[in-house]
Every structure is written in C-alpha cells, then in structure tokens.
Design an enzyme around this catalytic site. Sequence first.
Site, PDB file in Angstrom:
ATOM      1  N   ARG A   1       0.823  -1.215   0.000  1.00  9.07           N
ATOM      2  CA  ARG A   1       0.000   0.000   0.000  1.00  9.07           C
ATOM      3  C   ARG A   1       0.860   1.269   0.000  1.00  9.07           C
ATOM      4  O   ARG A   1       0.651   2.149  -0.803  1.00  9.07           O
ATOM      5  CB  ARG A   1      -0.935   0.003   1.214  1.00  9.07           C
ATOM      6  CG  ARG A   1      -1.871   1.209   1.235  1.00  9.07           C
ATOM      7  CD  ARG A   1      -2.758   1.223   2.463  1.00  9.07           C
ATOM      8  NE  ARG A   1      -3.670   2.355   2.463  1.00  9.07           N
ATOM      9  CZ  ARG A   1      -4.431   2.703   3.483  1.00  9.07           C
ATOM     10  NH1 ARG A   1      -4.383   1.987   4.612  1.00  9.07           N
ATOM     11  NH2 ARG A   1      -5.230   3.743   3.404  1.00  9.07           N
TER      12      ARG A   1
ATOM     13  N   VAL B   1      -5.971  -1.231  -0.579  1.00  9.78           N
ATOM     14  CA  VAL B   1      -7.206  -2.004  -0.425  1.00  9.78           C
ATOM     15  C   VAL B   1      -8.398  -1.155   0.003  1.00  9.78           C
ATOM     16  O   VAL B   1      -9.523  -1.647   0.045  1.00  9.78           O
ATOM     17  CB  VAL B   1      -7.029  -3.177   0.568  1.00  9.78           C
ATOM     18  CG1 VAL B   1      -6.016  -4.174   0.026  1.00  9.78           C
ATOM     19  CG2 VAL B   1      -6.656  -2.680   1.962  1.00  9.78           C
TER      20      VAL B   1
ATOM     21  N   TYR C   1      -7.578  -5.291  22.778  1.00  8.02           N
ATOM     22  CA  TYR C   1      -7.675  -5.649  21.357  1.00  8.02           C
ATOM     23  C   TYR C   1      -8.892  -4.966  20.734  1.00  8.02           C
ATOM     24  O   TYR C   1      -8.895  -4.637  19.552  1.00  8.02           O
ATOM     25  CB  TYR C   1      -7.737  -7.168  21.190  1.00  8.02           C
ATOM     26  CG  TYR C   1      -7.314  -7.633  19.815  1.00  8.02           C
ATOM     27  CD1 TYR C   1      -6.054  -7.317  19.314  1.00  8.02           C
ATOM     28  CD2 TYR C   1      -8.163  -8.389  19.026  1.00  8.02           C
ATOM     29  CE1 TYR C   1      -5.658  -7.738  18.053  1.00  8.02           C
ATOM     30  CE2 TYR C   1      -7.776  -8.826  17.766  1.00  8.02           C
ATOM     31  CZ  TYR C   1      -6.527  -8.490  17.289  1.00  8.02           C
ATOM     32  OH  TYR C   1      -6.140  -8.910  16.032  1.00  8.02           O
TER      33      TYR C   1
ATOM     34  N   LYS D   1     -11.812  -8.700  13.356  1.00 12.27           N
ATOM     35  CA  LYS D   1     -11.390 -10.074  13.060  1.00 12.27           C
ATOM     36  C   LYS D   1     -12.576 -11.034  13.092  1.00 12.27           C
ATOM     37  O   LYS D   1     -12.618 -12.011  12.323  1.00 12.27           O
ATOM     38  CB  LYS D   1     -10.320 -10.523  14.053  1.00 12.27           C
ATOM     39  CG  LYS D   1      -8.977  -9.834  13.898  1.00 12.27           C
ATOM     40  CD  LYS D   1      -8.326 -10.133  12.543  1.00 12.27           C
ATOM     41  CE  LYS D   1      -6.908  -9.605  12.479  1.00 12.27           C
ATOM     42  NZ  LYS D   1      -6.283  -9.840  11.156  1.00 12.27           N
TER      43      LYS D   1
ATOM     44  N   ARG E   1       5.311 -10.856  17.541  1.00  9.40           N
ATOM     45  CA  ARG E   1       5.829  -9.485  17.599  1.00  9.40           C
ATOM     46  C   ARG E   1       5.933  -8.874  16.200  1.00  9.40           C
ATOM     47  O   ARG E   1       7.004  -8.871  15.579  1.00  9.40           O
ATOM     48  CB  ARG E   1       7.201  -9.457  18.262  1.00  9.40           C
ATOM     49  CG  ARG E   1       7.190  -9.767  19.745  1.00  9.40           C
ATOM     50  CD  ARG E   1       8.568  -9.596  20.341  1.00  9.40           C
ATOM     51  NE  ARG E   1       8.629  -9.967  21.731  1.00  9.40           N
ATOM     52  CZ  ARG E   1       8.272  -9.171  22.746  1.00  9.40           C
ATOM     53  NH1 ARG E   1       7.843  -7.950  22.485  1.00  9.40           N
ATOM     54  NH2 ARG E   1       8.364  -9.590  23.983  1.00  9.40           N
TER      55      ARG E   1
ATOM     56  N   LEU F   1       4.828  -5.444  13.552  1.00 11.37           N
ATOM     57  CA  LEU F   1       4.701  -3.989  13.633  1.00 11.37           C
ATOM     58  C   LEU F   1       3.333  -3.608  14.189  1.00 11.37           C
ATOM     59  O   LEU F   1       3.201  -2.716  15.032  1.00 11.37           O
ATOM     60  CB  LEU F   1       4.895  -3.376  12.243  1.00 11.37           C
ATOM     61  CG  LEU F   1       4.816  -1.847  12.143  1.00 11.37           C
ATOM     62  CD1 LEU F   1       5.943  -1.212  12.956  1.00 11.37           C
ATOM     63  CD2 LEU F   1       4.911  -1.411  10.680  1.00 11.37           C
TER      64      LEU F   1
END
Length: 258
Positions: free
Chosen positions: A40, A68, A158, A165, A195, A197
């Site tokens: 992207r 996207v 989260y 998700k 781990r 980004l």
Amino acid sequence: MTLLNNKTIVIMGVANKRSIGWGVALAAARQGANLIFTYRSDRAGEQIQKLLQDSLPDSEAQVIHCDVTDDASVESAFAEIGQSVDHIDGLVHSIAHANVEDLQGEFVATSREGFLLAQNISAYSLVAVSRAARPLFKQGGSIVAMSYLGAERAIENYNVMGVAKASLESTVRYLAADLGKDQVRVNAISAGPIRTLAAKGVRGFNDVLHAVEEKAPLRRNVDAEEVGDVTSFFLSDLSRGITGEVMHVDAGFHIVGM
C-alpha cells in the site's frame, strides 16, 4: 516434490521482516511457489524489495501497488497481475489496521470513524480482493486470511480489532460458500500473538505473550515461520477438501483461555 511447486501465490500485507506475511512468503518460497507481493505505502514497497534482495535474491517476484481502501486500486492491481501471469493459485490476506487510540481503554469508547476504519481495512478488504482476484483463479485455488483469538473472545485492549477479526472470520465463511463453485477454497488462520509492527500498537502485548508461555499446552509462543508452514498447507493441494475453516496456530492456547 515441494507442496507449492509452480504455483503462483499473491501475498498481501508485508510491512517488514517481522510481518506474518513475510513468514508466509519464506515458507511458500521454500515450497516452490512463484510469489507476487502487493503493497500500500511506498515504504512498504521498498521494504519488500529489500527483503527480497536480502533473503530471496534469486526470486523473480513481482511487487505491485494496491491500496485495499480504493476499489479502483484493487482492480488495477489484479489487472496488472493478470497481464503478467495466466492465472494465480493462491492469495494470502495478511492485512489489518486500526487507530492506536481504539486499541486501549474501553471498547465502548470506540468512535464511529475508528470502527468503520478497522472494518474497512481488516475485513471488507478481503471481499474486495477476492472479487478482483476471482477471474484469475482459472484452475481453482486457495485464499487464506490471518485472524486472531480476539475474534472469539474479548481480549483486553484488542477492542475494535477483535470485532474486525470476527467480521473477517464470518467473511471467510460466506466467501467460501460463494467461491466453492469455482473450486476456490477460503480459510483463515488464527495465529497466536507474534511481535509484528501491528502488535506494537496493542497495549500490554508483552503480558499476552507471557500468558501464552505460561498456559498454552506447548508452553511457548509461535512464530511467523510456523504460521507460514500451515499457510503453505492451506495453499497446497493437500488441503483440497477444506474450506470455510479457521485453523488455530497458537501452541494450543485457544483451548485453555486467558
């Protein structure tokens, strides 16, 4: 013979060497796949080129721009892919994003803008790229998306990404129902915490890693290579009878909980 010998696989979402998508790319390359990457941002495109030079110097992988969030960009990217290859055999969707402020505190505080942003990039993008890629699956194939346990359980911090998700996993099932007639399978992998980004934006991420080490049946975390190996299986003909599934690759943590 390797699992993905002569198969052309499109991998979307590599940001750097820690990305799950890059772990998938290395695993697929070991299994003989021909790779095509999309990116992207210009920075991500440069990172992919450097990774290829450093780790896969003999690869003739293409690197193609694809935003996207823009349907025209998605269509253009897959049109470009179609001009260079006769067909594709697999597509890996390893794309997710949410505002940092929406990955802390209470989920109830999520803004409308933040909610829609996470859904657009993390879930709807799978619909958009599947639609654009569909004509290129001339011999059937496999689409694999990356998910996480936060789709099933409320995991602290989260938040909006967990809801995105969950949407992604439902999207996998509906796409599997639609694309099955084309012999295109659609599955997801629910990976343990890694781990990456993106993980840096989740407050308390180290606590999650420690919880997995203490409670998972295998008493350890997984890495991107392990996720890549299972993804290669899903992309291969060995999984030709599987579609609409979510496979956990998390050292068994999902069976014991937080």
